[in-house]
Design a protein around this motif. Sequence first.
Motif, PDB file in Angstrom:
ATOM      1  N   GLY A  32      -4.404  -3.923   0.903  1.00 12.83           N
ATOM      2  CA  GLY A  32      -5.729  -3.897   0.306  1.00 12.83           C
ATOM      3  C   GLY A  32      -6.618  -4.957   0.903  1.00 12.83           C
ATOM      4  O   GLY A  32      -6.401  -5.444   2.014  1.00 12.83           O
ATOM      5  N   THR A  92      -5.490  -1.451 -10.192  1.00 13.09           N
ATOM      6  CA  THR A  92      -5.954  -1.471  -8.806  1.00 13.09           C
ATOM      7  C   THR A  92      -6.847  -2.655  -8.496  1.00 13.09           C
ATOM      8  O   THR A  92      -6.615  -3.389  -7.533  1.00 13.09           O
ATOM      9  CB  THR A  92      -6.690  -0.162  -8.477  1.00 13.09           C
ATOM     10  OG1 THR A  92      -7.723   0.044  -9.452  1.00 13.09           O
ATOM     11  CG2 THR A  92      -5.720   1.011  -8.505  1.00 13.09           C
ATOM     12  N   GLU A  93      -7.881  -2.897  -9.259  1.00 15.22           N
ATOM     13  CA  GLU A  93      -8.809  -3.975  -8.963  1.00 15.22           C
ATOM     14  C   GLU A  93      -9.229  -4.672 -10.252  1.00 15.22           C
ATOM     15  O   GLU A  93      -9.177  -4.100 -11.335  1.00 15.22           O
ATOM     16  CB  GLU A  93     -10.059  -3.450  -8.243  1.00 15.22           C
ATOM     17  CG  GLU A  93      -9.797  -2.987  -6.821  1.00 15.22           C
ATOM     18  CD  GLU A  93     -11.088  -2.603  -6.110  1.00 15.22           C
ATOM     19  OE1 GLU A  93     -12.160  -2.704  -6.743  1.00 15.22           O
ATOM     20  OE2 GLU A  93     -11.017  -2.198  -4.944  1.00 15.22           O
ATOM     21  N   ILE A  96      -0.393   1.432 -12.913  1.00 11.72           N
ATOM     22  CA  ILE A  96      -0.923   0.574 -11.861  1.00 11.72           C
ATOM     23  C   ILE A  96      -2.254  -0.013 -12.316  1.00 11.72           C
ATOM     24  O   ILE A  96      -2.955   0.554 -13.162  1.00 11.72           O
ATOM     25  CB  ILE A  96      -1.119   1.319 -10.519  1.00 11.72           C
ATOM     26  CG1 ILE A  96      -2.123   2.462 -10.682  1.00 11.72           C
ATOM     27  CG2 ILE A  96       0.196   1.814  -9.977  1.00 11.72           C
ATOM     28  CD1 ILE A  96      -2.533   3.093  -9.360  1.00 11.72           C
ATOM     29  N   ASP A 141      -1.097   6.192   3.131  1.00  9.82           N
ATOM     30  CA  ASP A 141      -1.095   4.788   3.527  1.00  9.82           C
ATOM     31  C   ASP A 141      -1.027   4.669   5.047  1.00  9.82           C
ATOM     32  O   ASP A 141      -0.120   5.222   5.701  1.00  9.82           O
ATOM     33  CB  ASP A 141       0.095   4.067   2.890  1.00  9.82           C
ATOM     34  CG  ASP A 141       0.117   2.593   3.236  1.00  9.82           C
ATOM     35  OD1 ASP A 141      -0.830   1.893   2.855  1.00  9.82           O
ATOM     36  OD2 ASP A 141       1.081   2.171   3.894  1.00  9.82           O
ATOM     37  N   GLY A 157       0.802  -1.218   0.000  1.00  7.00           N
ATOM     38  CA  GLY A 157       0.000   0.000   0.000  1.00  7.00           C
ATOM     39  C   GLY A 157       0.831   1.261   0.000  1.00  7.00           C
ATOM     40  O   GLY A 157       0.465   2.267  -0.630  1.00  7.00           O
ATOM     41  N   THR A 204      -3.374  -4.801  -5.865  1.00 11.65           N
ATOM     42  CA  THR A 204      -2.914  -3.678  -6.678  1.00 11.65           C
ATOM     43  C   THR A 204      -1.561  -4.064  -7.261  1.00 11.65           C
ATOM     44  O   THR A 204      -0.658  -4.494  -6.539  1.00 11.65           O
ATOM     45  CB  THR A 204      -2.766  -2.398  -5.834  1.00 11.65           C
ATOM     46  OG1 THR A 204      -4.039  -2.046  -5.307  1.00 11.65           O
ATOM     47  CG2 THR A 204      -2.240  -1.259  -6.691  1.00 11.65           C
ATOM     48  N   THR A 255       0.314   6.474 -13.981  1.00 17.06           N
ATOM     49  CA  THR A 255       0.495   7.249 -12.759  1.00 17.06           C
ATOM     50  C   THR A 255       1.030   8.636 -13.091  1.00 17.06           C
ATOM     51  O   THR A 255       1.311   8.963 -14.241  1.00 17.06           O
ATOM     52  CB  THR A 255       1.470   6.530 -11.817  1.00 17.06           C
ATOM     53  OG1 THR A 255       2.778   6.542 -12.416  1.00 17.06           O
ATOM     54  CG2 THR A 255       1.043   5.090 -11.591  1.00 17.06           C
ATOM     55  N   VAL A 297       1.730   2.483  -3.413  1.00 18.48           N
ATOM     56  CA  VAL A 297       0.660   3.090  -4.200  1.00 18.48           C
ATOM     57  C   VAL A 297       0.387   4.510  -3.732  1.00 18.48           C
ATOM     58  O   VAL A 297       0.290   5.437  -4.544  1.00 18.48           O
ATOM     59  CB  VAL A 297      -0.621   2.228  -4.096  1.00 18.48           C
ATOM     60  CG1 VAL A 297      -1.748   2.849  -4.911  1.00 18.48           C
ATOM     61  CG2 VAL A 297      -0.341   0.814  -4.552  1.00 18.48           C
ATOM     62  N   ASP A 298       0.270   4.696  -2.422  1.00 19.30           N
ATOM     63  CA  ASP A 298      -0.095   6.006  -1.865  1.00 19.30           C
ATOM     64  C   ASP A 298       0.762   6.293  -0.641  1.00 19.30           C
ATOM     65  O   ASP A 298       0.339   6.081   0.499  1.00 19.30           O
ATOM     66  CB  ASP A 298      -1.586   6.018  -1.499  1.00 19.30           C
ATOM     67  CG  ASP A 298      -2.044   7.369  -0.997  1.00 19.30           C
ATOM     68  OD1 ASP A 298      -1.312   8.366  -1.197  1.00 19.30           O
ATOM     69  OD2 ASP A 298      -3.140   7.437  -0.404  1.00 19.30           O
TER      70      ASP A 298
END
Length: 931
Positions: free
Chosen positions: A442, A488-489, A486, A267, A259, A462, A500, A262-263
């Motif tokens: 996630g 994500t789902e 990326i 996070d 995580g 992710t 990105t 990603v952020d």
Amino acid sequence: MAMEHFNNRDSSVVPELGTDPLMENCSVYFPIDDMDAADTTTLPNQVSRFIMNYPKSHDRCAIFGPFYDEPALEAGVISYGLNVPVITHGAEDNRFAMERQFPNVFRTNVHLHAMGDLAISALRSKGRTDFLNVIYSTHPYSIQHSETINNAAKEQGFKRIYHHGIAPPYVGMEPGRSAWYAMENVKKNTFRTIFVALHDAIEQISFVADAAEEYGLISPDYVWMFSGNIDFDYALYGSGNSNVTKLLKGAAFMRQMDGFDVDPEGDHFLKSWKSQDAETVATVQGLNPILADEPGYYNPPEDYFQVITPMRGSGFMYDAVIAQGMGACWAEANFVAGGGGNNQKRRTQEEADTKSSLAAVEGDKTGNEEVGGGKSNGRIAARGGTRRAQYLRPSSSARSPASTKVVPADSSHQGRTLKEVKYSRKPNMVGISEITFTGATGKVQFKESKRYYKNRNRRVFTYGLYNIQEVQEDEGSSLKYILTDILTEGGAEEGTWEETENGPFIFASGTSRPPELLRAVPEQNYLSRGVRFTGLFFMSIALATIFAAVVFVALKSKHSLVRGAQPMFLNAFAFGATTMTLSIFTLSWDESYGWSEDQLTAACQTTPWLVVLGYIIIYCSLFSKLWRINQILQFRRSRKVDAKAVLGPFAALMLCAVVVLSVWTGVDPRTWHREEIDDYTGETYGSCRSDHSIAFLIPLACIMVLSTILAAFMSWKTKDIQERFSESSWIFYTIFTQLQVLLVGIPVVVILDGASTDAAYLGKTLVIWTVPMSTVLLLIGPKAVKVFFPEEKVSKSRASRGVSMAPGGVTVSGMSPSAANSLFSANSSVMSKGNNNSSYKSRGPMDHIKQGRTGSVAGSTDVTIPTSTHGSDTSVHRKKSSVKFQKDMGSNDLPCEEVIQPGLDGTMRTQEEEQCPKPGNDAEESKEEVQ
């Protein structure tokens, strides 16, 4: 950190720890004072040594990790004997999904099947939709990765995938081992997308790079993608090989993402990490007593958690710990709901007082980057540092443990019943597969399918696509891997790659535009320009020759040689020769000259029409011409043979050929088809194809052969007629020449077709070219030579106005030569020009035949043959109704002599050559008698 969060039901990272009713009455917690840890690196043996050296008085309840496959495989085997679950946070081996082999192994990361799907999905997002090379080391992990890439590529539409294995010593040219042999084959098959799955990248990537550089595969035309297990920090900064740096520029690799990758700003796991203080550092040091002079010693600073970024996989390890705890809570809740609460409490307390423990097996460092001048070695600090075994011993401050071993009840606190699950395993293992929570990586949810219930659902991850780019810095440029895309789902099946803020993806060319070609253009076996020019040159020669022959016939149509050869039929087989020659034009095209598939298909369908009809026109014209001569020379008075009377066979054969060709074109037309003849190199071969061509070629060949036989037969039948009328000998020469060419050329063309475009084209061209050229040159050519280049005048000693008889005299058809000689042995002589009259001398049985009288041959039927000798008629009787001449009686090489020539109106007459003077009243011009 995960154990403390679970024990304290801290929901800062996992909200369900504070909100899920499952956790409200759960008595399970982790005994931090009774756990141990070790860094197994990538090697086995560390796991068994570590676990078996663990105090035997402690009962193990779970194993977390390892990160890499080989240690995880060993842990899986040991866990089966200990009957405890293993939750790995990085091992991707597909065998962990097999219940019979590893019934106790779970994982919070995805397996290789999912990674293969995602890798191909990422390649497709960058325009790489086919033609894939896979280079793999001959290690179980890499072999599995190669197989998963192969399956995923086929499922996503790739049609061409080739695999190349490498193994120690990697050098040389041994198939299946040499990196150079693998790169040679990559170069040969021309595929420009290359996926590399290595097990020990530190050792192997240099060989791959050196071989790729030698074969010219490190260029903007190629796209390279690597498996995500490679240590790219080492590859970029520690290999010391410039070819590795060149190879990785513009390359891609894909990983499942924590995580915090990603952020980083939002996070929750990273925030909790950075909130750890010096007390946590001291606790870890107390659990890991390593002396300063021992291997693996590292003295972290007090602000370690603030300056060091968690290593890759840290979030997955966190989720593994939480999954184990919540799975135990699920099992306890099911047991309590089934009425076994009192017994369970007593059993739990007993186990808490005696033997409750936890073992954690790390597979890597706990930190991968140091900020602000931290040290570069040790388990939790170094970027590129050596991984070493670390041991965390029980702490005196540990809380009283509660066992995670409980007996299942019939129904679940979350509404699921164990009867529906039907797992033959310990309840807490069942609970792991049943729980769902939002963790550091996630959504954590197992039971990817009914069969693979231990796999985490691949659609909830992710994934990140990293691009190795050249980055400009104050100190100069350097290569770094950057997250550019990326997903994500949804996984590969439903997810979409999104760019990105660090995008776009930059290829080796330095642009975001992918290479246009998925493969280097393979050998297409196009018709080369030089060979095509040769074929068209031959066609031009043939057409020019035919045109010259037609012009000659038109200009000399009144000449006796041309008139006797029947110009109408000469023009007819010239037209057939032209038709057949034009088929060379339809053979002289392919895609390289701008013709579309439809145009080439039309050419394919036209070619047999031109060849077959042209050939039949040539030979049927010859047959009709000779047949007409044969009918004329039946010597019936006042009989006229019209050209239409001999066109019946011609029309019948043409009609048959047209019918067969029409059915062929309508039912099974020849189409242009470019076929791949080498699926490895992609070499193709274009040609005309018809599914049932043999069924049509056989009747067409029979019609063509029949026309040839008819012409040959009629040529034989008229072989004794003057050359100016039948050309029998020349026709035999023509047929013999063409027969040799066809018998040799057709098998050669069949053999070459599909092997060499140029050779097959030349073979077809020469076979076709020979037929019209030989026909025109051998049948019209001699006439042109005699017209334009007459032979020398005969000797002055010959009579100026005599009748010339060919040696052997007149041959009567139907009689043997011996009988003819016994009956007709006549010898004629011509008096010199000085005599006032001409006399004819004969000896033998014919002496009684006088001028103006009718003679007869004993035993023969009298037939009168009218001849005109300047006004006086002489009749000669013979047995048969047709007379064949052994020698040419009408050649222009004998001036001022009378010849016997059939008129085209059906009559026979003697006729003076054009250069002979007209007869007068002078005695020297007296009429002669022809016997």
